[in-house]
Each structure stands twice: as structure tokens, then as C-alpha cells.
Design a protein around this motif. Structure first.
Motif, PDB file in Angstrom:
ATOM      1  N   MET A   1       0.833  -1.213   0.000  1.00 42.48           N
ATOM      2  CA  MET A   1       0.000   0.000   0.000  1.00 42.48           C
ATOM      3  C   MET A   1       0.863   1.257   0.000  1.00 42.48           C
ATOM      4  SD  MET A   1      -3.367  -0.858   2.336  1.00 42.48           S
ATOM      5  CE  MET A   1      -2.496  -1.574   3.730  1.00 42.48           C
ATOM      6  N   LEU A   2       1.984   1.214   0.717  1.00 37.79           N
ATOM      7  CA  LEU A   2       2.895   2.365   0.692  1.00 37.79           C
ATOM      8  C   LEU A   2       3.460   2.575  -0.709  1.00 37.79           C
ATOM      9  CD1 LEU A   2       4.806   1.873   4.065  1.00 37.79           C
ATOM     10  CD2 LEU A   2       3.364   3.814   3.452  1.00 37.79           C
ATOM     11  N   ALA A   3       3.801   1.477  -1.368  1.00 43.67           N
ATOM     12  CA  ALA A   3       4.308   1.584  -2.739  1.00 43.67           C
ATOM     13  C   ALA A   3       3.235   2.159  -3.658  1.00 43.67           C
ATOM     14  CB  ALA A   3       4.763   0.209  -3.235  1.00 43.67           C
ATOM     15  N   GLY A   4       1.990   1.784  -3.422  1.00 40.09           N
ATOM     16  CA  GLY A   4       0.890   2.312  -4.226  1.00 40.09           C
ATOM     17  C   GLY A   4       0.754   3.809  -4.087  1.00 40.09           C
ATOM     18  N   ILE A   5       1.004   4.327  -2.891  1.00 38.96           N
ATOM     19  CA  ILE A   5       0.934   5.772  -2.670  1.00 38.96           C
ATOM     20  C   ILE A   5       1.955   6.493  -3.541  1.00 38.96           C
ATOM     21  CG2 ILE A   5       1.368   7.598  -0.963  1.00 38.96           C
ATOM     22  CD1 ILE A   5       0.174   5.695   1.146  1.00 38.96           C
ATOM     23  N   LEU A   6       3.155   5.923  -3.668  1.00 38.34           N
ATOM     24  CA  LEU A   6       4.191   6.561  -4.473  1.00 38.34           C
ATOM     25  C   LEU A   6       3.815   6.610  -5.954  1.00 38.34           C
ATOM     26  CD1 LEU A   6       7.449   5.116  -2.857  1.00 38.34           C
ATOM     27  CD2 LEU A   6       6.094   7.096  -2.192  1.00 38.34           C
ATOM     28  N   LEU A   7       2.904   5.733  -6.367  1.00 39.01           N
ATOM     29  CA  LEU A   7       2.478   5.717  -7.769  1.00 39.01           C
ATOM     30  C   LEU A   7       1.600   6.914  -8.126  1.00 39.01           C
ATOM     31  CD1 LEU A   7       1.734   1.916  -8.291  1.00 39.01           C
ATOM     32  CD2 LEU A   7       3.691   3.221  -9.117  1.00 39.01           C
ATOM     33  N   ASN A   8       1.186   7.686  -7.112  1.00 38.03           N
ATOM     34  CA  ASN A   8       0.444   8.915  -7.405  1.00 38.03           C
ATOM     35  C   ASN A   8       1.254   9.882  -8.254  1.00 38.03           C
ATOM     36  OD1 ASN A   8      -2.164   8.678  -6.128  1.00 38.03           O
ATOM     37  ND2 ASN A   8      -1.120   8.746  -4.152  1.00 38.03           N
ATOM     38  N   ALA A   9       2.574   9.738  -8.234  1.00 41.98           N
ATOM     39  CA  ALA A   9       3.436  10.604  -9.050  1.00 41.98           C
ATOM     40  C   ALA A   9       3.267  10.311 -10.533  1.00 41.98           C
ATOM     41  CB  ALA A   9       4.895  10.423  -8.640  1.00 41.98           C
ATOM     42  N   TYR A  10       2.677   9.166 -10.863  1.00 39.35           N
ATOM     43  CA  TYR A  10       2.599   8.744 -12.263  1.00 39.35           C
ATOM     44  C   TYR A  10       1.178   8.444 -12.743  1.00 39.35           C
ATOM     45  CZ  TYR A  10       7.374   7.824 -10.761  1.00 39.35           C
ATOM     46  OH  TYR A  10       8.631   7.946 -10.212  1.00 39.35           O
ATOM     47  N   ILE A  11       0.295   8.095 -11.818  1.00 39.16           N
ATOM     48  CA  ILE A  11      -1.045   7.661 -12.215  1.00 39.16           C
ATOM     49  C   ILE A  11      -2.087   8.635 -11.682  1.00 39.16           C
ATOM     50  CG2 ILE A  11      -2.748   5.794 -12.089  1.00 39.16           C
ATOM     51  CD1 ILE A  11      -0.412   3.863 -11.693  1.00 39.16           C
ATOM     52  N   PRO A  12      -2.767   9.379 -12.546  1.00 42.81           N
ATOM     53  CA  PRO A  12      -3.747  10.380 -12.096  1.00 42.81           C
ATOM     54  C   PRO A  12      -5.043   9.725 -11.627  1.00 42.81           C
ATOM     55  CG  PRO A  12      -3.620  10.343 -14.485  1.00 42.81           C
ATOM     56  CD  PRO A  12      -2.542   9.430 -14.002  1.00 42.81           C
ATOM     57  N   PRO A  13      -5.829  10.458 -10.836  1.00 41.97           N
ATOM     58  CA  PRO A  13      -7.075   9.911 -10.277  1.00 41.97           C
ATOM     59  C   PRO A  13      -8.083   9.442 -11.317  1.00 41.97           C
ATOM     60  CG  PRO A  13      -6.443  11.900  -9.109  1.00 41.97           C
ATOM     61  CD  PRO A  13      -5.510  11.786 -10.273  1.00 41.97           C
ATOM     62  N   LYS A  14      -8.122  10.091 -12.477  1.00 40.44           N
ATOM     63  CA  LYS A  14      -9.101   9.680 -13.482  1.00 40.44           C
ATOM     64  C   LYS A  14      -8.798   8.294 -14.041  1.00 40.44           C
ATOM     65  CE  LYS A  14     -10.867  14.161 -14.964  1.00 40.44           C
ATOM     66  NZ  LYS A  14     -11.132  15.064 -16.102  1.00 40.44           N
ATOM     67  N   ILE A  15      -7.550   7.864 -13.909  1.00 40.88           N
ATOM     68  CA  ILE A  15      -7.189   6.513 -14.344  1.00 40.88           C
ATOM     69  C   ILE A  15      -7.376   5.515 -13.205  1.00 40.88           C
ATOM     70  CG2 ILE A  15      -5.267   5.049 -15.110  1.00 40.88           C
ATOM     71  CD1 ILE A  15      -4.224   7.398 -16.697  1.00 40.88           C
ATOM     72  N   PHE A  16      -6.883   5.852 -12.017  1.00 41.35           N
ATOM     73  CA  PHE A  16      -7.015   4.954 -10.863  1.00 41.35           C
ATOM     74  C   PHE A  16      -6.982   5.805  -9.597  1.00 41.35           C
ATOM     75  CE2 PHE A  16      -5.743   1.707  -7.772  1.00 41.35           C
ATOM     76  CZ  PHE A  16      -6.604   0.668  -8.128  1.00 41.35           C
ATOM     77  N   PRO A  17      -8.147   6.166  -9.058  1.00 40.92           N
ATOM     78  CA  PRO A  17      -8.203   7.091  -7.921  1.00 40.92           C
ATOM     79  C   PRO A  17      -7.828   6.471  -6.584  1.00 40.92           C
ATOM     80  CG  PRO A  17     -10.411   6.368  -8.490  1.00 40.92           C
ATOM     81  CD  PRO A  17      -9.492   5.800  -9.535  1.00 40.92           C
ATOM     82  N   TRP A  18      -7.726   5.155  -6.512  1.00 40.25           N
ATOM     83  CA  TRP A  18      -7.539   4.489  -5.218  1.00 40.25           C
ATOM     84  C   TRP A  18      -6.167   4.738  -4.629  1.00 40.25           C
ATOM     85  CZ3 TRP A  18     -12.024   3.187  -3.346  1.00 40.25           C
ATOM     86  CH2 TRP A  18     -13.064   2.931  -4.236  1.00 40.25           C
ATOM     87  N   PHE A  19      -5.167   4.998  -5.466  1.00 46.19           N
ATOM     88  CA  PHE A  19      -3.842   5.339  -4.939  1.00 46.19           C
ATOM     89  C   PHE A  19      -3.911   6.671  -4.185  1.00 46.19           C
ATOM     90  CE2 PHE A  19      -1.850   2.762  -8.583  1.00 46.19           C
ATOM     91  CZ  PHE A  19      -1.783   1.627  -7.794  1.00 46.19           C
ATOM     92  N   ASN A  20      -4.706   7.609  -4.723  1.00 54.46           N
ATOM     93  CA  ASN A  20      -4.866   8.895  -4.054  1.00 54.46           C
ATOM     94  C   ASN A  20      -5.601   8.723  -2.726  1.00 54.46           C
ATOM     95  OD1 ASN A  20      -3.788  11.390  -4.790  1.00 54.46           O
ATOM     96  ND2 ASN A  20      -5.789  12.270  -5.180  1.00 54.46           N
ATOM     97  N   LEU A  21      -6.546   7.810  -2.689  1.00 49.76           N
ATOM     98  CA  LEU A  21      -7.251   7.508  -1.446  1.00 49.76           C
ATOM     99  C   LEU A  21      -6.284   6.959  -0.399  1.00 49.76           C
ATOM    100  CD1 LEU A  21     -10.146   7.497  -0.243  1.00 49.76           C
ATOM    101  CD2 LEU A  21     -10.320   5.127  -0.975  1.00 49.76           C
ATOM    102  N   LEU A  22      -5.355   6.113  -0.842  1.00 53.05           N
ATOM    103  CA  LEU A  22      -4.357   5.547   0.070  1.00 53.05           C
ATOM    104  C   LEU A  22      -3.487   6.619   0.700  1.00 53.05           C
ATOM    105  CD1 LEU A  22      -2.974   2.320  -1.669  1.00 53.05           C
ATOM    106  CD2 LEU A  22      -4.152   2.452   0.519  1.00 53.05           C
ATOM    107  N   SER A  23      -3.235   7.713  -0.045  1.00 50.48           N
ATOM    108  CA  SER A  23      -2.337   8.756   0.465  1.00 50.48           C
ATOM    109  C   SER A  23      -2.857   9.360   1.769  1.00 50.48           C
ATOM    110  CB  SER A  23      -2.126   9.855  -0.585  1.00 50.48           C
ATOM    111  OG  SER A  23      -3.325  10.577  -0.825  1.00 50.48           O
ATOM    112  N   LEU A  24      -4.177   9.323   1.973  1.00 48.08           N
ATOM    113  CA  LEU A  24      -4.748   9.849   3.211  1.00 48.08           C
ATOM    114  C   LEU A  24      -4.331   9.013   4.414  1.00 48.08           C
ATOM    115  CD1 LEU A  24      -8.367  10.602   1.931  1.00 48.08           C
ATOM    116  CD2 LEU A  24      -6.611  12.289   2.489  1.00 48.08           C
TER     117      LEU A  24
END
Length: 312
Positions: A1-24
């Protein structure tokens, strides 16, 4: 899940918003990771070395929440305050006195209510929700979100050119779209069915707002990249560090807290959970000297942020 948070640098919410949710949940996940690492160490497991090594990749993400920078040797000649004042509902006079006591050169205000009388600063209310005060001459200003489709009136950004000692700087006063939460919506009471409904309702609000933020940040990003002048971007982003909004906005810019901040970067305190959502970013040529989140001031649901810089 921590690794998924780092993917926010590359994957925008319109493609996969769940990484942004993890950042919280980043603070909780990091604490769990540290606890698990110590568990493997005390259990004398070889995997502890793997956990310690991989943990190094999360040092920079952690520094965006909690930081202990050494003192800068530069001499500051520009002071900035950014403060979401919640419409002045908790004491407009006290807010005014506090900001005046900082003797800032530039003040960014979000969730603006009534006009503030700030010493030696001129302000102009030209965009809803936000207000900009400065000691310096305003050369040009533009509402970046005036044509943004489907943005509610909480999403605002103004681009302002100011002249400082003969040189023009472009500043952005930002308030990304609010989630529209109140305490009762996020407080779980132990009732399984009610809590489950609350969580589902929260997600239903979070995901669309993440996607709206993507559009808003892309507009800001385009104007940053096209700026002929050094830029300062400040305000309430309604987004935490390591989110898509953070990574996208900070490209090519310095996060003043990351560079010179000390202690906790938490700026929103209403939910008793570490949320850093107010930022000051600046071009490489603008050197951060100090950065302080004033956790002693309870005049809003946000803490005020004061930063100093050295400019040529």
C-alpha cells in the motif's frame, strides 16, 4: 500500500483514484511499517534487513509530513503567510491581529469572509473564496478557474504578477475544491451499519473530488510551466503530501516545508488526524530560509503557515 501511494506521481485519479485515497492513510501505514520492522528485528528474522532497506525509499515521503531540517545560512528578504481563515468565524479581529504581527510582505488568504485591515498591505477581492495582500505593486491578475466546468465555488485559483524591487514574480493563490465534510460525517460511533454507510458516503465524495482536483491542478501546472517569471504557489490544496495533487503541482518547484521545515507539517487540525493540506512551493531561484506551521494558533480549522525566502 505504501508503494501504491508513491504511484500517485505517475497515475492520475481519473485513471485509478484508489492510490490517491491511500495517500490519506500514509501516516498510519508508515507507523504500521515501522512497528512491523521492529517486530522482525526483535524476532531475529532475516527479513528485518529487507524491511530496513526498503524503508529507505520512504524517507523522502515521510519528510513531507514530518521534517527536521538544519537552519539555513541564507538571509531572508521575503516573508509570506498563507492562512485558511474559515471565513473568520472563530474571530476575525484576532485573525487580523495575528497576521499583522507577522509583518509579512505577501499574505495569501483562503475561505475569505470579511475584509481584513492589514498594516502596510494592499488587497483586492477579485476572486471568490480567496484574497491576496501584498506590499508590492500588482502588475497583472487572472482568475484561472473562471471557465472551469463543473467546479463548485470552493475551487479558486488566481494568478498574480507582482513587481519586487524591479523584478516580476508570478504568484498563485490556490484553493482546490473542498470535499464538503463536517465532523459528524467522518466520526465513527461503533455502530457497524451506520459506520459502514459513513465510510461508503465518504468514498463517494472523495473519488469525484480527486478527479476534479486533477483538472484543477492541470490548469495550474500549465500556467506554471508557461510562466516567464519565477513562481510562488501557495494556499489550501485540500490534498495531502504524496497525493497526485502534491506531486503534480510540485514538479520543478521546491516545497518550502521539505526544504527548511521542522517538526510536524500538519495544517488542518479539525479531525484530530495529521493532515498537511496547506503548502508554499517556489521556483528553484527562490531559496527557502525558514518555514513554520504555527500550531499554537486556533483561529480556524487550519493552522497559519509562515515562510521566509531569499530572492535576488
Amino acid at each position: 500500500m505504501l508503494a501504491g501511494i508513491l504511484l500517485n506521481a505517475y497515475i492520475p485519479p481519473k485513471i485509478f483514484p484508489w492510490f490517491n485515497l491511500l495517500s490519506l492513510g500514509f501516516p498510519v501505514l508508515v507507523i504500521a511499517y515501522i512497528a512491523l520492522t521492529f517486530f522482525w528485528i526483535f524476532s531475529w528474522k532475516k527479513r528485518a534487513f529487507v524491511f530496513m532497506f526498503v524503508g529507505l525509499f520512504f524517507l523522502n515521503p515521510v519528510k513531507r509530513w514530518i521534517n527536521y531540517s538544519s537552519d539555513s545560512k541564507e538571509t531572508a528578504n521575503l516573508k509570506i503567510v498563507t492562512f485558511n481563515i474559515k471565513g473568520g468565524k472563530l474571530g476575525l479581529d484576532e485573525i487580523q491581529k495575528y497576521i499583522n504581527s507577522k509583518n509579512a510582505d505577501i499574505v495569501f488568504v483562503q475561505e475569505y469572509g470579511s475584509e481584513l485591515n492589514l498594516k502596510n498591505l494592499k488587497g483586492e477581492y477579485s476572486v471568490p473564496v480567496i484574497y491576496f495582500y501584498s506590499k508590492y505593486k500588482v502588475v497583472r491578475r487572472k482568475n484561472l478557474f473562471e471557465n472551469l466546468p463543473e467546479a463548485n465555488n470552493t475551487a479558486q485559483c488566481e494568478e498574480i504578477d507582482i513587481e519586487i524591487r524591479g523584478k516580476v514574480y508570478r504568484v498563485f493563490n490556490v484553493h482546490l475544491e473542498s470535499f464538503g465534510f463536517v465532523k459528524s460525517m467522518v466520526k465513527l460511533n461503533g455502530n457497524g451499519d451506520e459506520d459502514e454507510k459513513k465510510v461508503k458516503d465518504l468514498v463517494k465524495r472523495l473519488i469525484p473530488t480527486f478527479k476534479a482536483h486533477q483538472e484543477q491542478v492541470q490548469i495550474i501546472r500549465e500556467h506554471i510551466e508557461n510562466s516567464p517569471y519565477p513562481v510562488i504557489v501557495a494556499g489550501d490544496f485540500n490534498a495531502v503530501p504524496n497525493s497526485y495533487e502534491y506531486y503534480e503541482t510540485s514538479k520543478g518547484l521546491k516545497d518550502a516545508f521539505y526544504e527548511v521545515g521542522k517538526g510536524s507539517g500538519t495544517t488542518f487540525h479539525d479531525y484530530k488526524y495529521p493532515l498537511r493540506i496547506d503548502y508554499i512551493f517556489a521556483s528553484e531561484s527562490i531559496k527557502p530560509v525558514s518555514y513554520k506551521v504555527d500550531h499554537s494558533v486556533h483561529l480556524s480549522d487550519h493552522f497559519p503557515v509562515t515562510a521566509t525566502f531569499k530572492i535576488d
